[in-house]
Design a protein around this motif. Structure first.
Motif, PDB file in Angstrom:
ATOM      1  N   ALA A 206      82.811  60.175  -6.633  1.00 22.19           N
ATOM      2  CA  ALA A 206      82.871  58.753  -6.308  1.00 22.19           C
ATOM      3  C   ALA A 206      84.222  58.167  -6.681  1.00 22.19           C
ATOM      4  CB  ALA A 206      81.755  58.002  -7.039  1.00 22.19           C
ATOM      5  N   SER A 207      84.529  57.000  -6.117  1.00 19.11           N
ATOM      6  CA  SER A 207      85.763  56.311  -6.494  1.00 19.11           C
ATOM      7  C   SER A 207      85.565  55.470  -7.735  1.00 19.11           C
ATOM      8  CB  SER A 207      86.254  55.426  -5.348  1.00 19.11           C
ATOM      9  OG  SER A 207      85.320  54.384  -5.076  1.00 19.11           O
ATOM     10  N   ALA A 208      84.315  55.066  -8.007  1.00 20.55           N
ATOM     11  CA  ALA A 208      84.006  54.273  -9.198  1.00 20.55           C
ATOM     12  C   ALA A 208      82.523  54.356  -9.480  1.00 20.55           C
ATOM     13  CB  ALA A 208      84.419  52.816  -9.016  1.00 20.55           C
ATOM     14  N   VAL A 209      82.185  54.206 -10.755  1.00 21.10           N
ATOM     15  CA  VAL A 209      80.789  54.208 -11.202  1.00 21.10           C
ATOM     16  C   VAL A 209      80.608  53.093 -12.214  1.00 21.10           C
ATOM     17  CG1 VAL A 209      78.965  55.529 -12.361  1.00 21.10           C
ATOM     18  CG2 VAL A 209      80.589  56.705 -10.866  1.00 21.10           C
ATOM     19  N   LEU A 210      79.470  52.430 -12.161  1.00 15.72           N
ATOM     20  CA  LEU A 210      79.121  51.398 -13.130  1.00 15.72           C
ATOM     21  C   LEU A 210      77.778  51.738 -13.755  1.00 15.72           C
ATOM     22  CD1 LEU A 210      79.505  48.633 -14.496  1.00 15.72           C
ATOM     23  CD2 LEU A 210      78.419  47.595 -12.486  1.00 15.72           C
ATOM     24  N   ALA A 211      77.731  51.820 -15.080  1.00 12.54           N
ATOM     25  CA  ALA A 211      76.488  52.073 -15.808  1.00 12.54           C
ATOM     26  C   ALA A 211      75.827  50.751 -16.159  1.00 12.54           C
ATOM     27  CB  ALA A 211      76.778  52.870 -17.076  1.00 12.54           C
ATOM     28  N   VAL A 212      74.516  50.671 -15.949  1.00 14.25           N
ATOM     29  CA  VAL A 212      73.737  49.476 -16.280  1.00 14.25           C
ATOM     30  C   VAL A 212      72.480  49.907 -17.032  1.00 14.25           C
ATOM     31  CG1 VAL A 212      74.625  48.038 -14.419  1.00 14.25           C
ATOM     32  CG2 VAL A 212      72.671  49.522 -13.971  1.00 14.25           C
ATOM     33  N   SER A 213      71.672  48.932 -17.428  1.00 17.58           N
ATOM     34  CA  SER A 213      70.598  49.230 -18.372  1.00 17.58           C
ATOM     35  C   SER A 213      69.311  49.758 -17.758  1.00 17.58           C
ATOM     36  CB  SER A 213      70.284  47.987 -19.216  1.00 17.58           C
ATOM     37  OG  SER A 213      69.754  46.965 -18.398  1.00 17.58           O
ATOM     38  N   SER A 214      69.216  49.838 -16.427  1.00 18.38           N
ATOM     39  CA  SER A 214      68.017  50.400 -15.799  1.00 18.38           C
ATOM     40  C   SER A 214      68.287  50.697 -14.331  1.00 18.38           C
ATOM     41  CB  SER A 214      66.828  49.430 -15.909  1.00 18.38           C
ATOM     42  OG  SER A 214      67.014  48.310 -15.062  1.00 18.38           O
ATOM     43  N   GLY A 215      67.435  51.523 -13.751  1.00 24.31           N
ATOM     44  CA  GLY A 215      67.539  51.802 -12.325  1.00 24.31           C
ATOM     45  C   GLY A 215      67.282  50.572 -11.482  1.00 24.31           C
ATOM     46  N   MET A 216      66.349  49.728 -11.921  1.00 28.04           N
ATOM     47  CA  MET A 216      66.079  48.502 -11.172  1.00 28.04           C
ATOM     48  C   MET A 216      67.276  47.558 -11.220  1.00 28.04           C
ATOM     49  SD  MET A 216      63.279  48.932  -9.644  1.00 28.04           S
ATOM     50  CE  MET A 216      63.511  47.355  -8.846  1.00 28.04           C
ATOM     51  N   SER A 217      67.996  47.527 -12.332  1.00 26.33           N
ATOM     52  CA  SER A 217      69.233  46.728 -12.381  1.00 26.33           C
ATOM     53  C   SER A 217      70.258  47.263 -11.388  1.00 26.33           C
ATOM     54  CB  SER A 217      69.838  46.769 -13.790  1.00 26.33           C
ATOM     55  OG  SER A 217      69.034  46.094 -14.707  1.00 26.33           O
ATOM     56  N   ALA A 218      70.349  48.589 -11.291  1.00 28.42           N
ATOM     57  CA  ALA A 218      71.298  49.190 -10.352  1.00 28.42           C
ATOM     58  C   ALA A 218      70.979  48.773  -8.922  1.00 28.42           C
ATOM     59  CB  ALA A 218      71.271  50.710 -10.490  1.00 28.42           C
ATOM     60  N   ILE A 219      69.705  48.829  -8.547  1.00 33.18           N
ATOM     61  CA  ILE A 219      69.299  48.424  -7.203  1.00 33.18           C
ATOM     62  C   ILE A 219      69.540  46.932  -6.993  1.00 33.18           C
ATOM     63  CG2 ILE A 219      67.316  48.131  -5.661  1.00 33.18           C
ATOM     64  CD1 ILE A 219      66.154  50.709  -6.911  1.00 33.18           C
ATOM     65  N   SER A 220      69.064  46.123  -7.921  1.00 32.34           N
ATOM     66  CA  SER A 220      69.148  44.668  -7.755  1.00 32.34           C
ATOM     67  C   SER A 220      70.586  44.185  -7.705  1.00 32.34           C
ATOM     68  CB  SER A 220      68.395  43.964  -8.888  1.00 32.34           C
ATOM     69  OG  SER A 220      67.020  44.275  -8.840  1.00 32.34           O
ATOM     70  N   TYR A 221      71.426  44.641  -8.627  1.00 30.75           N
ATOM     71  CA  TYR A 221      72.815  44.198  -8.644  1.00 30.75           C
ATOM     72  C   TYR A 221      73.548  44.632  -7.374  1.00 30.75           C
ATOM     73  CZ  TYR A 221      72.735  42.679 -13.560  1.00 30.75           C
ATOM     74  OH  TYR A 221      72.481  42.023 -14.736  1.00 30.75           O
ATOM     75  N   THR A 222      73.282  45.842  -6.911  1.00 24.71           N
ATOM     76  CA  THR A 222      73.952  46.330  -5.703  1.00 24.71           C
ATOM     77  C   THR A 222      73.606  45.468  -4.499  1.00 24.71           C
ATOM     78  OG1 THR A 222      74.001  48.606  -6.520  1.00 24.71           O
ATOM     79  CG2 THR A 222      74.184  48.294  -4.140  1.00 24.71           C
ATOM     80  N   LEU A 223      72.327  45.221  -4.304  1.00 26.21           N
ATOM     81  CA  LEU A 223      71.908  44.475  -3.117  1.00 26.21           C
ATOM     82  C   LEU A 223      72.221  42.992  -3.231  1.00 26.21           C
ATOM     83  CD1 LEU A 223      68.574  46.290  -2.196  1.00 26.21           C
ATOM     84  CD2 LEU A 223      70.940  46.852  -1.591  1.00 26.21           C
ATOM     85  N   LEU A 224      72.181  42.435  -4.443  1.00 23.24           N
ATOM     86  CA  LEU A 224      72.601  41.040  -4.615  1.00 23.24           C
ATOM     87  C   LEU A 224      74.083  40.884  -4.287  1.00 23.24           C
ATOM     88  CD1 LEU A 224      70.732  40.064  -7.912  1.00 23.24           C
ATOM     89  CD2 LEU A 224      70.340  39.087  -5.643  1.00 23.24           C
ATOM     90  N   SER A 225      74.876  41.850  -4.683  1.00 23.30           N
ATOM     91  CA  SER A 225      76.312  41.802  -4.380  1.00 23.30           C
ATOM     92  C   SER A 225      76.565  41.879  -2.883  1.00 23.30           C
ATOM     93  CB  SER A 225      77.028  42.947  -5.097  1.00 23.30           C
ATOM     94  OG  SER A 225      78.385  43.011  -4.713  1.00 23.30           O
TER      95      SER A 225
END
Length: 434
Positions: free
Chosen positions: A78-97
């Protein structure tokens, strides 16, 4: 030898970490701190104008998580990775963005129950529509379902709980012809079995709670981007908008595309969503994921072999109505498994219990070796009645659309001796039908 030259097994242990940068600690340190001192005034200026990247305040990242991000970045390319506190945060933040200002996400009906409920309850409050595709398994027809305000297609590479597969490359082609990214939840597959970025995906999300960490002791999530998507195509003005907080040393406002041309999504989420909504991955939790990650290929390979043996056992069992595991010769997903998953389709499978509800419940209550709970990807073998638990949020019509009948039982195979697992299932069947 550079990290990019490492083989997978080497990278999962060494990538993203140099001991000489961390007091020669063999194992990555846990940086349990709220903030980081600046070296001097110039260093502070450089960090706040992004001439230099580094940790400033632990709410937007810590050094232990940064090591994890670099390691996953190497594994998936990947060109970049962001670690967050849960899988649901990963989904939610991605789609909100992706949907800032409103819009729609086109998705598959074959999703984890929590994701479905999140889509149904949370996103409409932000003027975001979730469209469930009717033609996700027929990409040639899928294009008709993309609307002017569709901002992305979201799928799972191996679906939970059924283990269904989709033609990722064909779906990616549809997305790209319409100027939108393909987002793939790669939680079940992990980077060891499947790399979505190599097959056209633009963004990957993970629940690192599952097989990535593998020991059932941490909640974590990850967001990745490929660095190849054209965010300047007019559909995503949030990435080309100029912000004072991204100003250069001359106080000139800049956009995420200007400052982070290869990774505007991850840095926009870090600076806006992670910074102000939280959901930071702690240093301790990042460390636990890193330690689990070191044995990823060994674990997933064994779990896959166990799942193949258990799937064959269940397929011949008189108390089983059907088995869903994509590598079985009679699976409708067999060709996709051969195309995308040469190492196997992982440790997750589902079967239909042939009996009454009372017998099904008696079977579950008599399981001795399998653990009865809602996680997956553990070193321990797990069993759960998904329609009543992990996918209990789905209404009856949604279960029909997702093809989740009430007699479905999901297995997540661990690292035990398959003989012992088969004996446990057998004794539970015997007691249920005694």
């Amino acid at each position: 030898m550079s990290t990019k030259d490492y083989g997978f097994d080497t990278a999962q242990i060494h990538a993203g970490y140099n001991a000489d940068e961390h007091n020669y600690s063999v194992s990555p340190p846990i940086y349990q701190t709220a903030a980081y001192d600046f070296k001097n005034v110039q260093n502070a200026k450089d960090l706040f104008t992004f001439k230099e990247l580094g940790c400033v305040y632990a709410r937007v990242g810590n050094q232990t998580a940064a090591i994890l991000e670099e390691r996953i970045k190497a594994l998936d390319g990947a060109s970049a990775v962001l670690a967050v506190s849960s899988g649901m945060s990963a989904i939610s933040y991605t789609l909100l963005s992706l949907t800032e200002g409103g819009g729609a996400i086109l998705t598959t009906p074959y999703l984890y129950g929590g994701t479905v409920d999140d889509f149904k309850k949370t996103f409409p409050r932000f003027n975001i529509r979730i469209d469930t595709a009717k033609n996700i398994e027929t990409p040639s027809e899928l294009e008709k379902e993309i609307k002017p305000d569709t901002k992305a297609i979201f799928i799972e590479s191996i679906s939970n709980p059924n283990g269904f597969l989709l033609d990722v490359e064909a779906i990616a082609d549809v997305a790209h012809r319409n100027g939108i990214p393909l987002v793939v939840d790669n939680t079940v597959a992990t980077p060891y079995l499947f790399n979505p970025l190599k097959h056209g995906a633009d963004i990957i999300v993970y629940s690192a709670t599952k097989a990535l960490s593998g020991h059932g002791n941490v909640i974590a999530g990850l967001i990745e981007e490929s660095g190849r998507f054209d965010w300047n195509n007019g559909k995503f003005p949030q990435f080309s908008k100029k912000y004072w907080t991204l100003r250069d040393e001359n106080n000139k406002p800049r956009s995420f595309l200007e400052v982070f041309p290869d990774a505007p999504l991850c840095f926009q989420i870090r600076r806006h969503y992670l910074a102000y909504l939280g959901s930071t991955l702690s240093a301790l939790d990042a460390y636990l994921v890193l330690i689990g990650l070191e044995t990823l290929s060994e674990r997933v390979a064994k779990q896959t072999k166990n799942a193949e043996k258990i799937a064959r056992f269940l397929a011949e069992n008189e108390h089983v109505e059907w088995v869903r595991y994509a590598s079985l010769k009679n699976s409708p997903h067999k060709k996709l498994a051969e195309k995308y998953f040469p190492k196997g389709v992982g440790g997750l499978l589902a079967f239909g219990f042939k009996g009454t509800q009372l017998q099904r419940e008696k079977f579950i209550d008599n399981i001795a070796l399998f653990h009865y709970h809602v996680n997956i990807g553990d070193v321990r073998s797990l069993l759960v009645n998904s329609p009543q638990t992990t996918h209990g949020e789905l209404e009856p019509n949604e279960k029909i659309t997702a093809d989740i009948p009430e007699n479905l039982i999901r297995l997540s195979l661990g690292l035990e001796d398959p003989k012992d697992l088969i004996e446990d299932l057998t004794q539970a069947f015997n007691k249920a039908f005694a």
